[in-house]
Design a protein around this motif. Structure first.
Motif, PDB file in Angstrom:
ATOM      1  N   THR A  41       0.826  -1.202   0.000  1.00 29.89           N
ATOM      2  CA  THR A  41       0.000   0.000   0.000  1.00 29.89           C
ATOM      3  C   THR A  41       0.863   1.256   0.000  1.00 29.89           C
ATOM      4  O   THR A  41       0.640   2.192  -0.781  1.00 29.89           O
ATOM      5  CB  THR A  41      -0.927   0.003   1.231  1.00 29.89           C
ATOM      6  OG1 THR A  41      -1.800  -1.125   1.156  1.00 29.89           O
ATOM      7  CG2 THR A  41      -1.758   1.277   1.279  1.00 29.89           C
ATOM      8  N   TYR A  42       1.876   1.276   0.865  1.00 30.81           N
ATOM      9  CA  TYR A  42       2.743   2.452   0.962  1.00 30.81           C
ATOM     10  C   TYR A  42       3.735   2.530  -0.199  1.00 30.81           C
ATOM     11  O   TYR A  42       4.099   3.621  -0.642  1.00 30.81           O
ATOM     12  CB  TYR A  42       3.473   2.458   2.300  1.00 30.81           C
ATOM     13  CG  TYR A  42       2.553   2.700   3.468  1.00 30.81           C
ATOM     14  CD1 TYR A  42       1.997   3.953   3.684  1.00 30.81           C
ATOM     15  CD2 TYR A  42       2.203   1.682   4.337  1.00 30.81           C
ATOM     16  CE1 TYR A  42       1.145   4.189   4.738  1.00 30.81           C
ATOM     17  CE2 TYR A  42       1.341   1.905   5.401  1.00 30.81           C
ATOM     18  CZ  TYR A  42       0.810   3.154   5.595  1.00 30.81           C
ATOM     19  OH  TYR A  42      -0.053   3.375   6.639  1.00 30.81           O
ATOM     20  N   THR A  44       3.111   1.586  -3.303  1.00 30.03           N
ATOM     21  CA  THR A  44       2.363   2.104  -4.450  1.00 30.03           C
ATOM     22  C   THR A  44       2.110   3.602  -4.315  1.00 30.03           C
ATOM     23  O   THR A  44       2.224   4.350  -5.294  1.00 30.03           O
ATOM     24  CB  THR A  44       1.027   1.358  -4.600  1.00 30.03           C
ATOM     25  OG1 THR A  44       1.288  -0.046  -4.752  1.00 30.03           O
ATOM     26  CG2 THR A  44       0.262   1.850  -5.816  1.00 30.03           C
ATOM     27  N   ALA A  45       1.768   4.049  -3.107  1.00 27.29           N
ATOM     28  CA  ALA A  45       1.538   5.482  -2.898  1.00 27.29           C
ATOM     29  C   ALA A  45       2.788   6.288  -3.249  1.00 27.29           C
ATOM     30  O   ALA A  45       2.695   7.385  -3.825  1.00 27.29           O
ATOM     31  CB  ALA A  45       1.139   5.737  -1.451  1.00 27.29           C
ATOM     32  N   THR A  46       3.957   5.738  -2.934  1.00 32.64           N
ATOM     33  CA  THR A  46       5.215   6.426  -3.224  1.00 32.64           C
ATOM     34  C   THR A  46       5.564   6.361  -4.708  1.00 32.64           C
ATOM     35  O   THR A  46       6.162   7.290  -5.266  1.00 32.64           O
ATOM     36  CB  THR A  46       6.357   5.798  -2.404  1.00 32.64           C
ATOM     37  OG1 THR A  46       5.989   5.760  -1.022  1.00 32.64           O
ATOM     38  CG2 THR A  46       7.643   6.598  -2.542  1.00 32.64           C
ATOM     39  N   MET A  48       3.399   6.078  -7.381  1.00 29.52           N
ATOM     40  CA  MET A  48       2.439   6.576  -8.350  1.00 29.52           C
ATOM     41  C   MET A  48       2.925   7.795  -9.148  1.00 29.52           C
ATOM     42  O   MET A  48       2.715   7.852 -10.370  1.00 29.52           O
ATOM     43  CB  MET A  48       1.107   6.884  -7.661  1.00 29.52           C
ATOM     44  CG  MET A  48       0.254   5.655  -7.395  1.00 29.52           C
ATOM     45  SD  MET A  48      -0.068   4.676  -8.873  1.00 29.52           S
ATOM     46  CE  MET A  48      -1.045   5.842  -9.832  1.00 29.52           C
ATOM     47  N   ALA A  62      -6.086   8.808  -8.869  1.00 32.42           N
ATOM     48  CA  ALA A  62      -6.813   8.427  -7.657  1.00 32.42           C
ATOM     49  C   ALA A  62      -7.446   7.045  -7.773  1.00 32.42           C
ATOM     50  O   ALA A  62      -7.662   6.361  -6.766  1.00 32.42           O
ATOM     51  CB  ALA A  62      -7.886   9.458  -7.348  1.00 32.42           C
ATOM     52  N   THR A  65      -6.072   3.792  -6.115  1.00 33.68           N
ATOM     53  CA  THR A  65      -6.482   3.477  -4.744  1.00 33.68           C
ATOM     54  C   THR A  65      -7.927   3.021  -4.694  1.00 33.68           C
ATOM     55  O   THR A  65      -8.258   2.025  -4.038  1.00 33.68           O
ATOM     56  CB  THR A  65      -6.295   4.709  -3.839  1.00 33.68           C
ATOM     57  OG1 THR A  65      -4.909   5.065  -3.803  1.00 33.68           O
ATOM     58  CG2 THR A  65      -6.777   4.421  -2.423  1.00 33.68           C
ATOM     59  N   ARG A 119      -4.027  -3.517 -10.224  1.00 35.12           N
ATOM     60  CA  ARG A 119      -4.401  -3.067  -8.875  1.00 35.12           C
ATOM     61  C   ARG A 119      -5.694  -3.730  -8.414  1.00 35.12           C
ATOM     62  O   ARG A 119      -5.854  -4.047  -7.228  1.00 35.12           O
ATOM     63  CB  ARG A 119      -4.550  -1.548  -8.861  1.00 35.12           C
ATOM     64  CG  ARG A 119      -3.256  -0.793  -8.999  1.00 35.12           C
ATOM     65  CD  ARG A 119      -2.403  -0.921  -7.751  1.00 35.12           C
ATOM     66  NE  ARG A 119      -2.960  -0.123  -6.656  1.00 35.12           N
ATOM     67  CZ  ARG A 119      -2.670  -0.291  -5.375  1.00 35.12           C
ATOM     68  NH1 ARG A 119      -1.851  -1.252  -5.001  1.00 35.12           N
ATOM     69  NH2 ARG A 119      -3.199   0.492  -4.458  1.00 35.12           N
ATOM     70  N   CYS A 290      -9.036   8.781   8.222  1.00 32.65           N
ATOM     71  CA  CYS A 290      -8.695   8.957   6.807  1.00 32.65           C
ATOM     72  C   CYS A 290      -8.600  10.420   6.399  1.00 32.65           C
ATOM     73  O   CYS A 290      -8.259  10.710   5.243  1.00 32.65           O
ATOM     74  CB  CYS A 290      -9.693   8.215   5.922  1.00 32.65           C
ATOM     75  SG  CYS A 290      -9.348   6.450   5.856  1.00 32.65           S
ATOM     76  N   ILE A 293      -5.137  11.788   4.741  1.00 28.62           N
ATOM     77  CA  ILE A 293      -4.621  11.740   3.368  1.00 28.62           C
ATOM     78  C   ILE A 293      -4.186  13.118   2.877  1.00 28.62           C
ATOM     79  O   ILE A 293      -3.365  13.219   1.961  1.00 28.62           O
ATOM     80  CB  ILE A 293      -5.651  11.124   2.392  1.00 28.62           C
ATOM     81  CG1 ILE A 293      -6.903  11.995   2.298  1.00 28.62           C
ATOM     82  CG2 ILE A 293      -5.983   9.705   2.781  1.00 28.62           C
ATOM     83  CD1 ILE A 293      -7.863  11.545   1.223  1.00 28.62           C
TER      84      ILE A 293
END
Length: 478
Positions: A41-42, A44-46, A48, A62, A65, A119, A290, A293
């Motif tokens: 999860t982290y 992929t966030a980094t 993207m 977006a 996610t 994903r 949340c 974010i």
């Protein structure tokens, strides 16, 4: 199953008990499944930003996610409604294989649309693995260790919070995002091969029902529609999407109350059910959390913090969750309920206080103001972490006979829905209150104030509900 709990007089087990010879392999497998999901999860966030620079697809940013979360709901649901012939350890194999296939698709993706397909497959597998982490607790550990095992999962997320951005940052720095996804494939294969050997079958008497197809479709539709609402510019269209999501949720609840093909255990569509209140508390606490974010954005725009530092400052939220989980792991009985109430209060107050600390223009980068805001970020996670493991234990105790698998899988469903709804609601709030128009510093200040003021409310409501949780004998369908 009753909600009886270990009395305070009994010796509380230590976390190290999970790593004794009797439970070591089960702990490694269950913790490993959640770690795989959390770290990815982290990562992929980094990654993207690097992905969109390489293959394009910024308008779909977006959705990487959104589609992952929606698919994870489907995966967690299958664990509960699987055919009788499919054991829990076989589900684990399916989940690990799906996660590996999704990672492979992402690694070779030529376009953003292909990344989204990967994903979705990853999310489906992750839904299996996280739901199984809770479903296996009662098969791998004796009852006194249930709460302790839930604490371990919080620790896993805390570790992943630091590992994920670090690993993702290393690969992103070299534009090697494909290799980052490829790294997950052999790990998935190893876990799929090991599951039948290291995990019990997880066979037990359970109530089987038809697949709750309509409820699943409606909830996933609500997530998707709310995501649209958070990203469109026209206020009228935003309101239409938000209203449509509300209608979908109401329809799902109505169907759930009157059908035999249930998504949740029996009786959980009534607030008179203690189990229903536990799920609702979980959902509300997650919606509030949340709001995090947008913390990196506000740190960078309002306080002049660098992207790397802002990423690690928001990671303090997960560290707070982990620290609180360890601090309260040995609490039992009535004290556990008080901790849940106190944790919800801490989360609500810390979120609200970001209105006067984070939501301020700090062009000089005043360290005292930034430090105070950072403390409240930590306390947001600390608050939810105080009671989360005890909420999980409540679910396991309150589950009706034969429906423990369904009750356990619903924890993951609540997590996914809480994250999805929380992110979408946060997007609607900030986009409605000035983040884009007028934008800039002025818009960021206004949006931040409204965001943390409004999203403190769900945690406050969760605190009130927590005061009604049972401490004696009760069932979920009272």
């Amino acid at each position: 199953m009753s909600d009886s709990v270990i009395t305070p007089k009994e010796a509380a087990p230590r976390l190290s008990s999970l790593f004794s010879r009797a439970y070591l392999f089960g702990t490694l497998m269950l913790g490993g499944g959640i770690m795989l999901h959390a770290v990815e999860t982290y990562i992929t966030a980094t990654l993207m930003p690097s992905i969109v620079r390489d293959i394009g697809g910024l308008p779909l940013f977006a959705w990487a996610t959104t589609i992952y979360v929606a698919a994870s709901v489907l995966g967690s649901t299958f664990v509960a409604v699987r055919p009788k012939s499919v054991t829990l350890n076989r589900c684990y194999v399916f989940g690990a294989v799906l996660f590996g296939i999704g990672s492979l698709v992402c690694a070779i993706a030529p376009t953003m649309e292909t990344v989204l397909v990967g994903r979705a497959i990853q999310g489906l597998g992750a839904g299996f693995l996280v739901a199984l982490g809770y479903a296996f607790i009662r098969f791998v550990y004796p009852e006194p260790l249930w709460s302790t095992a839930s604490t371990l999962y919080a620790a896993v997320w805390g570790i992943a919070t630091f590992l994920g951005p670090t690993i993702g940052g290393i690969f992103a720095a070299g534009s090697a995002w494909r290799e980052a996804f490829a790294l997950l494939i052999p790990l998935s294969i190893l876990m799929a091969v090991s599951a039948p050997k290291l995990l019990p079958s997880g066979e037990a008497e359970r109530v089987t029902t038809k697949t709750p197809f309509l409820q699943i479709v409606l909830l996933v539709a609500a997530v998707v529609v709310l995501s649209f609402a958070s990203s469109v510019d026209a206020p009228a269209l935003r309101s239409l999407f938000a209203a449509s999501a509300v209608v979908a949720i109401i329809a799902a609840i109505t169907i759930e109350r009157h059908t035999e093909a249930r998504l949740l255990p029996a009786g959980t569509m009534r607030l008179t059910s203690p189990l229903a209140r536990v799920y609702l508390i979980m959902l509300m606490l997650l919606v509030t959390i949340c709001s995090d974010i947008y913390i990196p954005y506000f740190l960078q725009v309002l306080h002049g913090v660098t992207p790397l530092v802002s990423g690690y400052l928001v990671a303090l939220l997960a560290l707070g969750w982990t620290a609180a989980a360890f601090a309260t792991a040995n609490i039992r009985g009535r004290r556990a309920n008080r901790v849940i109430v106190g944790g919800a209060l801490v989360e609500a107050v810390a979120t609200a206080l970001l209105v006067v600390t984070l939501a301020r223009h700090n062009p000089a980068g005043s360290l005292p103001l930034l430090a105070i805001a950072t403390v409240f970020i930590f306390l947001m996670g600390f608050g939810i972490g105080l009671g989360w493991a005890h909420l999980v234990t409540h679910v396991l105790h309150l589950a009706p006979a034969g429906e423990t698998d369904k009750a356990s899988a619903a924890i993951t469903t609540m997590q996914a829905l809480g994250a999805a709804f929380g992110a979408a609601i946060a997007g609607i709030i900030v986009n409605t209150t000035g983040l884009v128009d007028p934008g800039g510093t002025e818009g960021a200040v206004t949006a931040a104030r409204w965001l943390y003021l409004l999203l403190a409310i769900p945690a406050a409501l969760g605190m009130l509900l927590a005061t009604t949780l049972p401490t004696g004998k009760a069932t979920s369908a009272d």
